[in-house]
Design a protein around this motif. Sequence first.
Motif, short mmCIF file in Angstrom:
data_model
loop_
_atom_site.label_atom_id
_atom_site.label_comp_id
_atom_site.label_asym_id
_atom_site.label_seq_id
_atom_site.Cartn_x
_atom_site.Cartn_y
_atom_site.Cartn_z
N TYR A 1 39.44 42.27 44.87
CA TYR A 1 39.71 42.91 43.58
C TYR A 1 40.68 42.04 42.79
O TYR A 1 41.63 41.49 43.32
N GLN A 2 40.40 41.91 41.46
CA GLN A 2 41.22 41.10 40.54
C GLN A 2 41.45 39.69 41.11
O GLN A 2 42.57 39.19 41.16
N LYS A 3 40.35 39.11 41.52
CA LYS A 3 40.39 37.78 42.14
C LYS A 3 40.98 36.75 41.19
O LYS A 3 40.70 36.75 39.99
N GLY A 4 41.83 35.90 41.71
CA GLY A 4 42.43 34.84 40.92
C GLY A 4 43.68 35.25 40.15
O GLY A 4 44.24 34.45 39.40
N THR A 5 44.11 36.50 40.35
CA THR A 5 45.33 36.96 39.68
C THR A 5 46.39 37.27 40.74
O THR A 5 46.12 37.33 41.94
N LYS A 6 47.61 37.51 40.27
CA LYS A 6 48.69 37.83 41.21
C LYS A 6 48.52 39.22 41.82
O LYS A 6 49.20 39.57 42.78
N PHE A 7 47.59 40.00 41.24
CA PHE A 7 47.32 41.34 41.75
C PHE A 7 46.12 41.36 42.70
O PHE A 7 45.64 42.43 43.07
N ALA A 8 45.64 40.20 43.11
CA ALA A 8 44.45 40.12 43.94
C ALA A 8 44.63 40.87 45.26
O ALA A 8 45.69 40.83 45.88
N VAL A 9 43.57 41.61 45.65
CA VAL A 9 43.55 42.34 46.92
C VAL A 9 42.26 42.00 47.65
O VAL A 9 41.17 42.24 47.14
N ASP A 10 42.39 41.40 48.83
CA ASP A 10 41.22 41.07 49.64
C ASP A 10 40.74 42.34 50.35
O ASP A 10 41.31 42.77 51.36
N ALA A 11 39.70 42.96 49.81
CA ALA A 11 39.23 44.24 50.34
C ALA A 11 38.27 44.08 51.52
O ALA A 11 38.31 44.84 52.48
N LEU A 12 37.40 43.06 51.43
CA LEU A 12 36.44 42.78 52.50
C LEU A 12 36.45 41.29 52.81
O LEU A 12 36.51 40.47 51.89
N GLN A 13 36.38 40.95 54.08
CA GLN A 13 36.44 39.55 54.47
C GLN A 13 35.41 39.26 55.57
O GLN A 13 35.53 39.74 56.69
N GLU A 14 34.36 38.52 55.18
CA GLU A 14 33.33 38.04 56.11
C GLU A 14 32.73 39.16 56.94
O GLU A 14 32.62 39.08 58.16
#
Length: 622
Positions: free
Chosen positions: A350-363
């Motif tokens: 979520y909000q990739k590339g910003t300081k608010f980015a949240v990795d919700a799903l990974q691989e």
Amino acid sequence: MRMPFSKEQILKQEQSFIYAESASHPESEDSLILIDGVSFAYSVSGEGSSNVVALKNVSLKINKGSHIAILGRNGSGKSTLAKLINALEIPDQGKVIVFGHDTSDNSTLWSIRQACGMVFQNPDNQIVGTTVEEDIAFGPENLGIPSTEIRHRVDQSLLRVGLEQYAVKAPSQLSGGQKQKLAIAGILAMQPACIILDEATSMLDPKSAKDFLKLIKELQQEFSLTIIEITHDIENAILADYIYIMQQGEIFFSGTPREVFTRPDKVLAAGLDLPQHLYINYLFQKSFSHGALEILHEKYPNDIFTPEETVDSMFELNNIANPKMIAVSTAKYNSSNQTLISVDNLSYTYQKGTKFAVDALQEVSFQVNQGEMIAIVGHSGSGKSTLISHLNGLIVPQTGQVKIMNLNTRNKKDVREIRKFLGLLFQYPEHQLFENTVYEDIAFGPKQFGFSESVIEKNVKQAIDIVGLPQDILQRSPFELSGGQQRRVAIAGVLAMDCEIFVLDEPAAGLDPIGQQEILNYIMHLRELNKTVILVTHDMKLAARADRILVLNQGFVTAYDTAANIFSNQKLLTAAGLEVPPAYKFVSLINKKFSSAITGYTAEDVNYNLLKYLSNRRQPNA
């Protein structure tokens, strides 16, 4: 443009502003809260409409520093009682006295709300800040608390609910469970003398719920905090000092946990559950003759309550007489090797590339076969809702791919077809209702996909039969229905699309035991039709019924296996914020006492397996 505040958000502002008017909590000498002969009815608009009676002549007393649990079916009046205590509603008859102040006296309204912090079931209704820490600080700021103390309270509250890493995130970026933690943190930061919890842990994962209740008990002991807990979780209610059971707006039964739960017939008659070890004992005793039970009660004149007492009495009863086997449905459901859902190397931020980015799903990678029931479990914020939002194309993968029946969610043309095959029911499904009549709401999905009128009518009628609604409800407005009826209508709307795959996100959250059983019955009916079911849940009893369980932890798949293999891996469960079902915990005591090696995840399963073991042991060749 900011949307208007909800009633709960306005209450949150009032609760904070009013603290500034007084530096100390008012106290009554003997009791904190007194409810005396209270009745209350909600007015209903429209000709011929009669008021809905919520409470009838209710009286109870809550002493300062006590932990009270209020139980009852949906619609029994529990939440109305909480609103009366917090002066959100005023009784039609009788009195509510809080800290020595009458809630009907407007001049004492602020003093009453000053000391009672309320956490509602739906956290979205009480979030007012633009960031997590701003929302928690909102109350203390309006109390006139010094900035350094506010900072301390915010940090402490974040730590207490496990949201410290989300301090500068927007509340909209949080999962449903994390929003519930935020609402709880906001109340804790105001340090009220009384906390009212209205199903406040219903959206939390097992570990978070357990940690929160442990925190509440610590605060109770340290600061004489009064806790009023409205809950359907019987395992939580055991921790209370005193329990009130409500039925149709009246106090049906009350007592200490031991006094209440050692009267199983009365608890079950109220449409509630028993703690799993006591329910197993209840089922076990039903397998014996009345004479054997009389002998047991002579040997155990005192109430049997703790797990240790329970298993000892079960062992003694087996020594007195032989139990008879009770037939249990062992329905088998067919699944095939045909892959309907294929998720490959899926990642989403979520909000990739910003300081608010949240990795919700990974691989994330997994497959689901036709006819399977899969449970998706994990801690709050582990990525469960994000994952299922990918399954019908609501979210498009940033990396990796999702295929449903060989259709790719990256392809816009495929997404429309996917939604014909896959029905998605979100948390709080009643919020998905919007049409003028129940019929139009249930028929909306089939109409969008071009079903003929005759098929739509047939599907609608079949759907309401499955969820147990009468035919005459179809022309009523969905907004005139009770909360339980609204949820059934929302479920019927998904069933009417006659999908091959059903994805259900916490469909039983906040429902009483009978409502939860109804949801389970709907799911089992879908399985009988050989449909594929994906279930997101925090209820480990429900997850245990799945063919396989997918465990998410911080966006990663950490396990995808059978219930037996998942629940036997304590390290995995601890890391994912999960626990084994309560019945499974009790099995170890049974096995030790009976020298058995049985297993089971529900009370019914454990009882059946124990009786089967005892029956086999009595056989000559056993």
